[in-house]
Design a protein around this motif. Structure first.
Motif, PDB file in Angstrom:
ATOM      1  N   THR A  47     110.747  -0.219  72.792  1.00  0.00           N
ATOM      2  CA  THR A  47     110.600  -1.175  73.895  1.00  0.00           C
ATOM      3  C   THR A  47     109.506  -0.692  74.838  1.00  0.00           C
ATOM      4  N   VAL A  48     108.628  -1.598  75.242  1.00  0.00           N
ATOM      5  CA  VAL A  48     107.598  -1.251  76.227  1.00  0.00           C
ATOM      6  C   VAL A  48     108.242  -1.363  77.599  1.00  0.00           C
ATOM      7  N   GLU A  49     108.324  -0.257  78.325  1.00  0.00           N
ATOM      8  CA  GLU A  49     108.959  -0.254  79.640  1.00  0.00           C
ATOM      9  C   GLU A  49     107.894  -0.160  80.727  1.00  0.00           C
ATOM     10  N   LEU A  50     107.916  -1.156  81.638  1.00  0.00           N
ATOM     11  CA  LEU A  50     106.960  -1.222  82.753  1.00  0.00           C
ATOM     12  C   LEU A  50     107.769  -1.262  84.035  1.00  0.00           C
ATOM     13  N   LEU A  51     107.717  -0.203  84.829  1.00  0.00           N
ATOM     14  CA  LEU A  51     108.631  -0.067  85.973  1.00  0.00           C
ATOM     15  C   LEU A  51     107.943  -0.225  87.322  1.00  0.00           C
ATOM     16  N   GLY A  52     106.643  -0.448  87.302  1.00  0.00           N
ATOM     17  CA  GLY A  52     105.932  -0.542  88.585  1.00  0.00           C
ATOM     18  C   GLY A  52     105.838  -1.981  89.049  1.00  0.00           C
ATOM     19  N   VAL A  53     104.932  -2.219  89.998  1.00  0.00           N
ATOM     20  CA  VAL A  53     104.699  -3.557  90.548  1.00  0.00           C
ATOM     21  C   VAL A  53     103.413  -4.108  89.927  1.00  0.00           C
ATOM     22  N   VAL A 141      97.683   3.226  71.147  1.00  0.00           N
ATOM     23  CA  VAL A 141      98.508   3.660  72.286  1.00  0.00           C
ATOM     24  C   VAL A 141      98.907   2.431  73.097  1.00  0.00           C
ATOM     25  N   VAL A 142     100.205   2.297  73.320  1.00  0.00           N
ATOM     26  CA  VAL A 142     100.718   1.179  74.124  1.00  0.00           C
ATOM     27  C   VAL A 142     101.326   1.775  75.371  1.00  0.00           C
ATOM     28  N   ASP A 143     100.698   1.494  76.515  1.00  0.00           N
ATOM     29  CA  ASP A 143     101.273   2.045  77.755  1.00  0.00           C
ATOM     30  C   ASP A 143     100.968   1.113  78.925  1.00  0.00           C
ATOM     31  N   ARG A 144     100.974   1.627  80.122  1.00  0.00           N
ATOM     32  CA  ARG A 144     101.013   0.796  81.334  1.00  0.00           C
ATOM     33  C   ARG A 144      99.711   0.912  82.103  1.00  0.00           C
ATOM     34  N   GLN A 145      99.305  -0.200  82.681  1.00  0.00           N
ATOM     35  CA  GLN A 145      98.200  -0.247  83.643  1.00  0.00           C
ATOM     36  C   GLN A 145      98.743  -0.894  84.894  1.00  0.00           C
ATOM     37  N   GLY A 146      98.561  -0.233  86.034  1.00  0.00           N
ATOM     38  CA  GLY A 146      99.064  -0.811  87.280  1.00  0.00           C
ATOM     39  C   GLY A 146      98.861   0.151  88.425  1.00  0.00           C
TER      40      GLY A 146
END
Ligand SMILES: NC(=O)N[C@@H](O)C(=O)O
Ligand code: NI
Length: 165
Positions: A47-53, A141-146
């Motif tokens: 699961t891709v988890e994105l916890l920011g705004v 690579v699957v990750d977060r931008q924010g």
């Protein structure tokens, strides 16, 4: 540099890796046929988890070089999102991890990730930056931008030398 600490590599299994994240691979995974039976879907392996705004999930390619000598002196974590590494040209790599929370060197584990598997680190899992084995290799690579600080680093008191028995 203080004394190296040798840590034996462990085989990658979903159960063993569960405290750190998920395994992305078809071995032992459920699947179902789609596309009129011409495709097998191994659904939601991670699961891709994105916890920011206002986060975005992004896909990148990392072209990594082996670290030689293979000695890990730094680890990091991404508290605001997961980070997945999937080999594009079947390059094996080493996942050096410790559980989320306060960093404890004694909790470091080392997994050998075969070229036909990937892993997804859950948010906050301590890990060494990408460590391909033997040859330069590409990884999806699957990750977060924010916004916000999403990379905490820690220097090891005793650098780790993975052992391949
Ligand atoms: N810095 C970067 O994007 N990569 C690291 O997070 C890593 O785990 O390789
Ligand atoms: Ni990372």
């Amino acid at each position: 540099m203080s004394a190296l600490r040798e840590v034996a590599t462990e085989p990658l299994t979903r159960q063993a890796f569960a405290p750190f994240g998920e395994v992305i691979g078809t071995h032992g995974a459920d699947s179902f046929p789609i596309n009129q039976g011409r495709t097998e879907r191994f659904h939601a392996l991670a699961t891709v988890e994105l916890l920011g705004v206002n986060d975005q999930g992004i896909l990148s390619i990392f072209r990594g070089q082996p670290l030689e000598p293979l000695v890990i002196a730094l680890m990091e974590r991404h508290p605001l999102g997961s980070q997945a590494f999937v080999p594009i040209n079947r390059g094996p790599f080493v996942a050096v991890v410790a559980p989320p929370g306060p960093f404890d060197e004694n909790e470091i584990r080392v997994f050998l990730v075969p070229g036909d598997h990937g892993v997804s680190y859950r948010p906050g899992t301590w890990h060494a930056p990408l460590l391909p084995l033997h040859v330069d290799s590409d990884y999806l690579v699957v990750d977060r931008q924010g916004s916000g600080q999403n990379c905490d680093e820690v220097t090891l008191m005793r650098p780790i030398k993975p052992c391949f028995r």
